[in-house]
Design an enzyme around this catalytic site. Structure first.
Site, PDB file in Angstrom:
ATOM      1  N   GLU A 135       0.786   1.876  -5.603  1.00 48.10           N
ATOM      2  CA  GLU A 135       0.471   2.309  -6.967  1.00 48.10           C
ATOM      3  C   GLU A 135       0.662   1.130  -7.909  1.00 48.10           C
ATOM      4  OE1 GLU A 135       1.671   5.832  -4.641  1.00 48.10           O
ATOM      5  OE2 GLU A 135       2.948   4.157  -5.271  1.00 48.10           O
ATOM      6  N   TYR A 147      -4.810  -7.326  -6.042  1.00 48.74           N
ATOM      7  CA  TYR A 147      -4.953  -6.378  -4.935  1.00 48.74           C
ATOM      8  C   TYR A 147      -6.412  -6.264  -4.492  1.00 48.74           C
ATOM      9  CZ  TYR A 147      -0.157  -5.042  -6.090  1.00 48.74           C
ATOM     10  OH  TYR A 147       1.191  -5.061  -6.328  1.00 48.74           O
TER      11      TYR A 147
END
Length: 198
Positions: A135, A147
């Site tokens: 998250e 990411y």
């Protein structure tokens, strides 16, 4: 003052106070010393740190596949033996859940976060996990970009996930860690990161 270096290693019990200080600087006190100790003791957790030290050590560590180079620091005057980055994953069934990825603000923008995320994905691959998830705050665009560079895709949103701000979290996911081509992907990332760190 002698040369100083950064190297990646697993967190040890004697570094608990230092990792809590790093947590305070980067994450505002996410985990306690007891919390980090539980992670060290858990066979399902990998805690990887960037550690600064004043010398390379008397003996070279055993060379492992995808071991990232030690980095010489040329412009740092503060004392040695300090942690400047922390990454953690939990192995849950076939999934690597990345719970922490943080670099001391003074050291951001040098590729250390990329290297830490890479090492977590190597750990997940060595554990034969199939996918990774995490998250991230919807407002944290630099982290989201990092990411996505490593193949993570949006898989959903958790409303009001962060208690301190009430901010939503993006759920990011990447599969194929067990696919036969994934070592080639790791090797490509490894070469890129080594170039950035040197």
């Amino acid at each position: 003052m002698g040369k100083q270096y950064l190297k990646l290693q697993l967190l040890t019990v004697d570094q608990l106070s230092a990792v809590v200080e790093l947590d305070q600087r980067c994450l505002g006190g996410l985990w306690t010393k007891d919390g980090y100790q539980r992670e060290i003791e858990s066979p399902n957790s990998d805690l990887i740190i960037w550690k600064r030290e004043g010398k390379t050590g008397d003996q070279e560590p055993k060379k492992e596949e995808f071991q990232l180079p030690q980095i010489e620091l040329t412009d740092v005057e503060s004392s040695s033996d300090q942690l400047i980055g922390i990454g953690c994953l939990w192995a849950i069934l076939e999934e690597a859940h990345i719970t922490i990825l943080a670099i001391d603000p003074e050291y951001q923008g040098k590729g250390l976060g990329q290297a830490l995320l890479f090492q977590l994905l190597v750990s997940a691959w060595k554990r034969k996990l199939e996918r990774a998830t995490l998250e991230v705050k919807v407002s944290n665009q630099p982290a989201i970009n990092l990411y996505k560079k490593f193949g993570f895709k949006e898989a959903g949103c958790r409303k009001g996930y962060y208690q301190d701000t009430g901010e939503d979290a993006l759920i990011l996911w990447r599969g194929d860690l067990h696919h036969p081509h994934f070592p080639n992907t790791l090797h490509h990332w490894y070469q890129e990161i080594c170039l950035k760190l040197n």
